[in-house]
Design a protein around this motif. Structure first.
Motif, PDB file in Angstrom:
ATOM      1  N   PHE A   1      44.844   5.964   3.609  1.00 16.16           N
ATOM      2  CA  PHE A   1      45.344   5.416   5.085  1.00 16.16           C
ATOM      3  C   PHE A   1      44.599   4.350   5.484  1.00 16.16           C
ATOM      4  O   PHE A   1      44.804   4.052   6.273  1.00 16.16           O
ATOM      5  N   LEU A   2      43.182   5.011   5.498  1.00 18.56           N
ATOM      6  CA  LEU A   2      41.914   3.279   6.558  1.00 18.56           C
ATOM      7  C   LEU A   2      42.581   2.799   4.950  1.00 18.56           C
ATOM      8  O   LEU A   2      42.217   1.504   5.544  1.00 18.56           O
ATOM      9  N   LEU A   3      42.810   2.451   3.758  1.00 25.39           N
ATOM     10  CA  LEU A   3      42.527   0.976   3.275  1.00 25.39           C
ATOM     11  C   LEU A   3      44.635   0.974   3.161  1.00 25.39           C
ATOM     12  O   LEU A   3      44.630  -0.812   3.199  1.00 25.39           O
ATOM     13  N   TYR A   4      44.749   1.699   4.013  1.00 27.06           N
ATOM     14  CA  TYR A   4      45.988   1.010   4.750  1.00 27.06           C
ATOM     15  C   TYR A   4      46.005   0.651   6.266  1.00 27.06           C
ATOM     16  O   TYR A   4      47.549   0.455   6.931  1.00 27.06           O
ATOM     17  N   ALA A   5      45.313   0.764   6.803  1.00 21.49           N
ATOM     18  CA  ALA A   5      45.135   0.691   8.191  1.00 21.49           C
ATOM     19  C   ALA A   5      45.641  -0.436   8.893  1.00 21.49           C
ATOM     20  O   ALA A   5      46.435  -0.695  10.068  1.00 21.49           O
ATOM     21  N   ASN A   6      45.782  -1.694   8.004  1.00 17.45           N
ATOM     22  CA  ASN A   6      45.816  -3.053   8.542  1.00 17.45           C
ATOM     23  C   ASN A   6      48.270  -2.672   8.966  1.00 17.45           C
ATOM     24  O   ASN A   6      48.355  -3.333   9.264  1.00 17.45           O
ATOM     25  N   GLU A   7      48.232  -1.799   7.927  1.00 21.08           N
ATOM     26  CA  GLU A   7      49.628  -1.492   8.298  1.00 21.08           C
ATOM     27  C   GLU A   7      50.272  -1.116   9.296  1.00 21.08           C
ATOM     28  O   GLU A   7      51.356  -0.992   9.376  1.00 21.08           O
ATOM     29  N   PHE A   8      49.595  -0.447  10.408  1.00 25.54           N
ATOM     30  CA  PHE A   8      49.569   1.057  11.372  1.00 25.54           C
ATOM     31  C   PHE A   8      49.437   0.249  12.501  1.00 25.54           C
ATOM     32  O   PHE A   8      48.164  -0.835  12.354  1.00 25.54           O
ATOM     33  N   ASP A   9      50.284   0.116  13.241  1.00 21.41           N
ATOM     34  CA  ASP A   9      48.686   0.682  14.800  1.00 21.41           C
ATOM     35  C   ASP A   9      48.718   1.341  15.391  1.00 21.41           C
ATOM     36  O   ASP A   9      49.170   2.469  15.648  1.00 21.41           O
ATOM     37  N   ILE A  10      47.353   1.779  15.131  1.00 21.23           N
ATOM     38  CA  ILE A  10      47.046   2.966  15.253  1.00 21.23           C
ATOM     39  C   ILE A  10      46.432   3.363  16.859  1.00 21.23           C
ATOM     40  O   ILE A  10      45.484   2.830  17.102  1.00 21.23           O
ATOM     41  N   GLU A  11      47.124   4.773  16.593  1.00 20.48           N
ATOM     42  CA  GLU A  11      46.980   4.709  18.819  1.00 20.48           C
ATOM     43  C   GLU A  11      46.186   6.308  18.291  1.00 20.48           C
ATOM     44  O   GLU A  11      45.559   6.604  19.533  1.00 20.48           O
ATOM     45  N   GLY A  12      45.818   6.994  17.460  1.00 25.07           N
ATOM     46  CA  GLY A  12      44.242   7.947  17.300  1.00 25.07           C
ATOM     47  C   GLY A  12      44.235   8.144  16.013  1.00 25.07           C
ATOM     48  O   GLY A  12      45.023   8.497  14.976  1.00 25.07           O
ATOM     49  N   LEU A  13      43.200   8.892  15.891  1.00 31.53           N
ATOM     50  CA  LEU A  13      43.000  10.011  14.930  1.00 31.53           C
ATOM     51  C   LEU A  13      42.042  10.747  15.296  1.00 31.53           C
ATOM     52  O   LEU A  13      41.058  11.182  16.488  1.00 31.53           O
TER      53      LEU A  13
ATOM     54  N   SER B   1      36.944   4.117  18.837  1.00 33.57           N
ATOM     55  CA  SER B   1      37.559   4.123  20.297  1.00 33.57           C
ATOM     56  C   SER B   1      38.719   5.406  20.212  1.00 33.57           C
ATOM     57  O   SER B   1      38.950   5.453  21.407  1.00 33.57           O
ATOM     58  N   VAL B   2      39.574   5.486  18.841  1.00 35.33           N
ATOM     59  CA  VAL B   2      40.835   6.064  19.196  1.00 35.33           C
ATOM     60  C   VAL B   2      40.764   7.646  17.760  1.00 35.33           C
ATOM     61  O   VAL B   2      41.702   7.959  17.861  1.00 35.33           O
ATOM     62  N   THR B   3      39.424   7.857  18.481  1.00 40.38           N
ATOM     63  CA  THR B   3      39.079   9.575  17.218  1.00 40.38           C
ATOM     64  C   THR B   3      38.644  10.195  18.149  1.00 40.38           C
ATOM     65  O   THR B   3      37.714  10.045  19.378  1.00 40.38           O
ATOM     66  N   TYR B   4      39.705  10.977  18.376  1.00 38.38           N
ATOM     67  CA  TYR B   4      39.785  12.219  19.461  1.00 38.38           C
ATOM     68  C   TYR B   4      39.944  13.523  18.971  1.00 38.38           C
ATOM     69  O   TYR B   4      40.117  14.048  17.703  1.00 38.38           O
ATOM     70  N   GLU B   5      38.864  14.714  19.879  1.00 41.40           N
ATOM     71  CA  GLU B   5      38.536  15.500  19.409  1.00 41.40           C
ATOM     72  C   GLU B   5      39.264  17.117  19.920  1.00 41.40           C
ATOM     73  O   GLU B   5      40.008  16.742  20.829  1.00 41.40           O
ATOM     74  N   GLY B   6      40.530  17.904  18.873  1.00 42.27           N
ATOM     75  CA  GLY B   6      41.551  18.717  20.038  1.00 42.27           C
ATOM     76  C   GLY B   6      40.082  20.523  19.623  1.00 42.27           C
ATOM     77  O   GLY B   6      38.578  19.787  19.867  1.00 42.27           O
ATOM     78  N   LYS B   7      40.569  21.021  19.728  1.00 38.68           N
ATOM     79  CA  LYS B   7      40.347  22.441  20.526  1.00 38.68           C
ATOM     80  C   LYS B   7      40.536  23.591  19.194  1.00 38.68           C
ATOM     81  O   LYS B   7      41.900  23.563  19.030  1.00 38.68           O
ATOM     82  N   ALA B   8      39.577  23.816  19.082  1.00 38.61           N
ATOM     83  CA  ALA B   8      39.386  24.959  17.816  1.00 38.61           C
ATOM     84  C   ALA B   8      38.051  25.971  18.013  1.00 38.61           C
ATOM     85  O   ALA B   8      38.282  26.192  19.488  1.00 38.61           O
ATOM     86  N   ASN B   9      38.244  26.787  17.758  1.00 39.10           N
ATOM     87  CA  ASN B   9      37.809  27.703  17.397  1.00 39.10           C
ATOM     88  C   ASN B   9      35.765  27.439  17.831  1.00 39.10           C
ATOM     89  O   ASN B   9      34.859  28.015  17.979  1.00 39.10           O
ATOM     90  N   ASN B  10      35.555  26.401  17.672  1.00 41.61           N
ATOM     91  CA  ASN B  10      33.788  25.435  18.003  1.00 41.61           C
ATOM     92  C   ASN B  10      33.870  25.529  19.866  1.00 41.61           C
ATOM     93  O   ASN B  10      33.128  25.035  19.911  1.00 41.61           O
ATOM     94  N   HIS B  11      34.688  25.388  20.621  1.00 42.00           N
ATOM     95  CA  HIS B  11      35.254  25.468  21.805  1.00 42.00           C
ATOM     96  C   HIS B  11      35.915  26.366  22.004  1.00 42.00           C
ATOM     97  O   HIS B  11      36.766  26.194  23.778  1.00 42.00           O
ATOM     98  N   GLY B  12      35.551  27.793  21.427  1.00 36.63           N
ATOM     99  CA  GLY B  12      36.110  28.899  22.457  1.00 36.63           C
ATOM    100  C   GLY B  12      37.772  29.471  22.326  1.00 36.63           C
ATOM    101  O   GLY B  12      37.664  30.617  22.966  1.00 36.63           O
ATOM    102  N   LEU B  13      38.251  28.967  21.674  1.00 33.79           N
ATOM    103  CA  LEU B  13      39.316  29.462  21.129  1.00 33.79           C
ATOM    104  C   LEU B  13      39.916  30.369  19.554  1.00 33.79           C
ATOM    105  O   LEU B  13      38.450  30.562  18.989  1.00 33.79           O
ATOM    106  N   ASN B  14      40.321  31.400  19.178  1.00 34.15           N
ATOM    107  CA  ASN B  14      40.500  32.233  18.891  1.00 34.15           C
ATOM    108  C   ASN B  14      42.187  31.711  17.121  1.00 34.15           C
ATOM    109  O   ASN B  14      42.568  32.576  17.502  1.00 34.15           O
TER     110      ASN B  14
END
Length: 363
Positions: free
Chosen positions: A72-84, A129-142
């Protein structure tokens, strides 16, 4: 003068007829465009493997996601990346954006070469700057992996928003006429949470508008929110690749097996390709089960398919529309991807070379 008038008349007629066709259903491939994308992934650390008794769970979760991220990163020039987006998935069920950030560090080491081929490659700092973290078991969810393992209400709802789900909302709300394509490589919890929040804070009409801006590409069935999206939102554009994605598995193909990737990708191709794992969950060699989520858009920019019509052949597979919905499900299966292997592997090999060979014609 008559010729110019005729040209203008024909141009106007073409635009008008084109608009009418688009209103019905545009069957033709689109011209090249930069698709707006967010890729969500149950992303492992560098050095990931698919098994081992003494290997921590987070070190054996989906090495194929790492494979897909390199491509994907080798093709990053072909996208407007809003988030990873780092999400939960497979063994560890953790979401850690530091794992994605570590790959961007490797991308940075080859960025100067890549941008000699196209200045459209995003800077490493932009990607961070557009890399984000979701919630999972390391955030108290099961969060439980797979189909029918828990009610979706266990993992989405009030107060369960994350920086990732909020980023999805913000991207979809931008005043940009292009839809937002979201490739879901792991569980779709973050996408579902974003839609849940909009559904519960806005009017029905506003929800419809929000839904209309999204294009979701689901790989496999990885958490309970998958079913919620499919069952409760028939108008939401969804490509559901339950098995078709397996057409990427190329461990027995001489242009995707271990020998091929060792020669053309993993060895002597710079820091980014160095971290491409030798195996994935499905095989040894190229096992990029998540790559169809963006290869589908790349082939659209090659004039092969119209991204708005998943029933057409594409590098991301070919699907059939589920009656009375805007959902597209498995049809011809993995062969609808593997038939294009020669084409997408050729480009992969070429772009891997870009990492170590600057374009001397465009320094």
């Amino acid at each position: 003068m008559k010729t110019r008038r005729l040209f203008l008349l024909l141009t106007t007629l073409t635009i008008t007829l084109g608009s009418i066709a688009q209103d019905k259903f545009d069957e033709s491939p689109k011209d090249f465009q930069k698709f707006r994308v967010i890729m969500t992934t149950d992303f492992p650390p560098i050095g990931v493997v698919k098994g081992g008794d003494n290997v921590p769970a987070n070190r054996k979760s989906d090495p194929d996601d790492m494979q897909s991220m390199v491509r994907f990163l080798l093709y990053a020039n072909e996208f407007d990346i809003e988030g990873l987006v780092a999400t939960a998935g497979t063994f560890a069920m953790t979401a850690e954006k530091k794992n994605i950030l570590s790959v961007i560090d490797q991308y940075e080491k080859v960025y100067e070469n890549l941008k000699t081929y196209d200045t459209g490659y995003p800077t490493p700092d932009y990607l961070r700057s557009v890399t984000y973290e979701g919630k999972a078991n390391n955030h108290g969810l099961n969060v439980k992996w797979g189909y029918n393992k828990q009610p979706y209400t266990d993992i989405i709802g009030e107060g369960l928003d994350s920086e990732a789900s909020n980023a999805i909302i913000a991207a979809a709300d931008k005043p940009d006429p292009r839809p937002l394509w979201i490739g879901v490589w792991g569980g779709p919890r973050e996408v579902a949470q974003a839609i849940w929040d909009v559904k519960n804070t806005r009017s029905e009409e506003e929800l419809k508008i929000f839904i209309s801006r999204l294009r979701i590409f689901l790989i496999a069935y990885q958490d309970a929110t998958h079913g919620w999206l499919m069952e409760h939102f028939p108008d939401l554009f969804i490509i559901e690749s339950r098995k078709t994605y397996q057409g990427m598995f190329g461990g027995n193909d001489p242009i995707s097996d271990l020998a091929w990737i060792n020669k053309n990708i993993r060895s002597n191709h710079g820091a980014l390709c160095d971290i491409y794992p030798h195996e994935g969950m499905g095989c040894t060699g190229v096992c990029e089960g998540d790559s169809p989520a963006f290869l589908y858009l790349i082939s659209a920019n090659r004039g092969i398919n119209n991204a708005e019509n998943p029933t057409q052949p594409s590098w991301g597979g070919q699907y059939v529309r589920r009656e009375n919905t805007n959902h597209y499900i498995d049809s011809l299966g993995g062969s609808s991807i593997s038939r294009w292997r020669k084409d997408f592997q050729k480009e992969f090999m070429e772009r891997a070379d870009w990492c170590i060979e600057p374009n001397v014609k465009n320094p």
